[in-house]
Write an enzyme that holds these catalytic residues in place. Structure first.
Site, PDB file in Angstrom:
ATOM      1  N   ALA A   7       0.897  -1.183  -0.011  1.00 25.47           N
ATOM      2  CA  ALA A   7      -0.078   0.276   0.002  1.00 25.47           C
ATOM      3  C   ALA A   7       0.993   1.200   0.258  1.00 25.47           C
ATOM      4  O   ALA A   7       1.535   1.771   1.008  1.00 25.47           O
ATOM      5  CB  ALA A   7      -0.941   0.056   1.272  1.00 25.47           C
ATOM      6  N   GLY A   8       1.063   1.957  -1.329  1.00 23.69           N
ATOM      7  CA  GLY A   8       1.807   3.139  -1.157  1.00 23.69           C
ATOM      8  C   GLY A   8       0.877   4.384  -1.377  1.00 23.69           C
ATOM      9  O   GLY A   8      -0.519   4.233  -1.103  1.00 23.69           O
ATOM     10  N   THR A  10       0.316   6.474  -3.810  1.00 22.38           N
ATOM     11  CA  THR A  10      -0.395   6.580  -4.955  1.00 22.38           C
ATOM     12  C   THR A  10      -1.203   5.382  -5.250  1.00 22.38           C
ATOM     13  O   THR A  10      -2.645   5.683  -5.944  1.00 22.38           O
ATOM     14  CB  THR A  10       0.551   6.777  -6.099  1.00 22.38           C
ATOM     15  OG1 THR A  10       1.128   7.989  -5.918  1.00 22.38           O
ATOM     16  CG2 THR A  10      -0.361   7.247  -7.500  1.00 22.38           C
ATOM     17  N   ASN A  11      -0.676   4.355  -5.244  1.00 25.71           N
ATOM     18  CA  ASN A  11      -1.262   2.952  -5.815  1.00 25.71           C
ATOM     19  C   ASN A  11      -1.135   1.744  -4.433  1.00 25.71           C
ATOM     20  O   ASN A  11      -0.107   2.039  -3.856  1.00 25.71           O
ATOM     21  CB  ASN A  11      -0.584   2.438  -6.808  1.00 25.71           C
ATOM     22  CG  ASN A  11      -0.886   3.379  -8.151  1.00 25.71           C
ATOM     23  OD1 ASN A  11      -2.280   3.850  -8.486  1.00 25.71           O
ATOM     24  ND2 ASN A  11       0.008   3.802  -8.894  1.00 25.71           N
ATOM     25  N   ALA A 109       7.764   1.322   5.834  1.00 23.03           N
ATOM     26  CA  ALA A 109       7.750  -0.156   5.662  1.00 23.03           C
ATOM     27  C   ALA A 109       8.190  -0.483   4.363  1.00 23.03           C
ATOM     28  O   ALA A 109       9.031  -1.497   4.130  1.00 23.03           O
ATOM     29  CB  ALA A 109       6.404  -0.606   5.970  1.00 23.03           C
ATOM     30  N   ASP A 110       7.796   0.223   3.297  1.00 23.65           N
ATOM     31  CA  ASP A 110       8.165  -0.223   1.891  1.00 23.65           C
ATOM     32  C   ASP A 110       9.940  -0.094   1.678  1.00 23.65           C
ATOM     33  O   ASP A 110      10.468  -0.813   1.257  1.00 23.65           O
ATOM     34  CB  ASP A 110       7.639   0.655   0.671  1.00 23.65           C
ATOM     35  CG  ASP A 110       7.913   2.188   1.097  1.00 23.65           C
ATOM     36  OD1 ASP A 110       8.358   2.638   2.235  1.00 23.65           O
ATOM     37  OD2 ASP A 110       7.701   3.057   0.307  1.00 23.65           O
ATOM     38  N   ARG A 111      10.565   0.818   2.411  1.00 24.21           N
ATOM     39  CA  ARG A 111      11.815   0.898   2.186  1.00 24.21           C
ATOM     40  C   ARG A 111      12.643  -0.247   3.050  1.00 24.21           C
ATOM     41  O   ARG A 111      13.706  -0.816   2.670  1.00 24.21           O
ATOM     42  CB  ARG A 111      12.310   2.317   2.874  1.00 24.21           C
ATOM     43  CG  ARG A 111      11.934   3.544   1.931  1.00 24.21           C
ATOM     44  CD  ARG A 111      11.877   4.867   2.466  1.00 24.21           C
ATOM     45  NE  ARG A 111      13.206   5.280   2.379  1.00 24.21           N
ATOM     46  CZ  ARG A 111      13.950   6.504   2.747  1.00 24.21           C
ATOM     47  NH1 ARG A 111      13.010   7.242   3.646  1.00 24.21           N
ATOM     48  NH2 ARG A 111      14.895   6.844   2.589  1.00 24.21           N
TER      49      ARG A 111
END
Length: 258
Positions: A7-8, A10-11, A109-111
């Site tokens: 879950a970013g 933008t998308n 979290a994504d990084r």
């Protein structure tokens, strides 16, 4: 099978995995107001088109930088997939790596998930570039520790700011200019040059400066939806891993014994 959710801002990317093999991948615009029921209707149809059913999903793992979207994704897992979603960074899916920065809790979290995946896939010191809403450039050392990085506006964000602030400038597609010259002869070509080649120049400059500070051999790994847009026109990428975050989630799931 595992449903991995990235879950970013933008998308939101949903990926169905059998082990680490991606069987299906779907993207929807991020909207924190979207309910679990809305996700379920959309996702059920897409699963069916690929020959799968909701009952094929036995686990759900989520990486999110949008706290307001997390609850409805958790409800989606519980109500429609009959499982409790695991959240990256929370037990039992702790990162399990050193985060050697001033405020470790602030790392997205994504990084963190990208760092885990990149270190598992490649040896030595790494620079991971993620082209998303923001473009992040991160250093992961040879031991797998996150050592710090850079946050810059994403290319779409930069273009939006330019168009919204300048009334007479048109909205253009983000693509490599057909003519390799950097002296544009009209407004559109000048904007394409500024956005595209300007962005490549920024990334090349930041990577060069980061490599100089690391002062050891470094491999550059690119990810994010726009990585392939730049791949053909710069030599700084050693590898392009389009599914780096998804692969990282799968690795964390395996590591937790799920």
């Amino acid at each position: 099978m595992l449903l991995a959710v990235d879950a970013g801002n933008t998308n939101i990317v949903f990926a169905l995995l059998d082990g680490r093999e991606v069987k299906g991948r779907w993207r929807i615009a991020t909207d924190p107001r979207r309910t679990a029921d809305e996700y379920a209707v959309w996702l059920s149809q897409l699963l069916s088109l690929e020959g799968y059913d909701r009952s094929d999903v036995t686990g759900v793992v989520i990486s999110t930088v949008v706290p307001r979207a997390t609850h409805n994704l958790q409800v989606l897992a519980e109500k429609y997939f009959k499982t409790t979603a695991s959240i990256a960074g929370q037990a039992p899916l702790e990162y399990g790596m050193a985060i050697d920065v001033a405020e470790p809790q602030s790392l997205g979290a994504d990084r963190a998930v990208n760092a885990i995946a990149a270190h598992a896939l490649h040896q030595g010191d790494l620079i991971v570039i993620d082209f998303g809403t923001a473009t992040t450039v991160d250093w992961i050392d040879y031991r797998g520790a996150y050592k710090g990085g850079i946050i810059a506006p994403g290319i779409n964000l930069s273009l939006d700011a330019l168009v919204n602030a300048a009334a007479k400038l048109p909205r253009i597609a983000i693509e490599a200019p057909a003519d390799p010259t950097v002296i544009g002869r009209d407004t559109v070509s000048q904007m394409q040059i500024g956005i595209y080649w300007g962005y490549i120049a920024m990334i090349e400059g930041l990577v060069a400066r980061m490599k100089a500070e690391v002062a050891r051999p470094v491999m550059v790994v690119a990810t994010g939806g726009l990585a392939v847009l730049f791949e053909k026109h710069t030599a700084i990428f050693d590898h392009v891993e389009s599914d780096l975050t998804i692969q990282g989630l799968a690795m964390m799931w395996e590591r937790a014994g799920k």
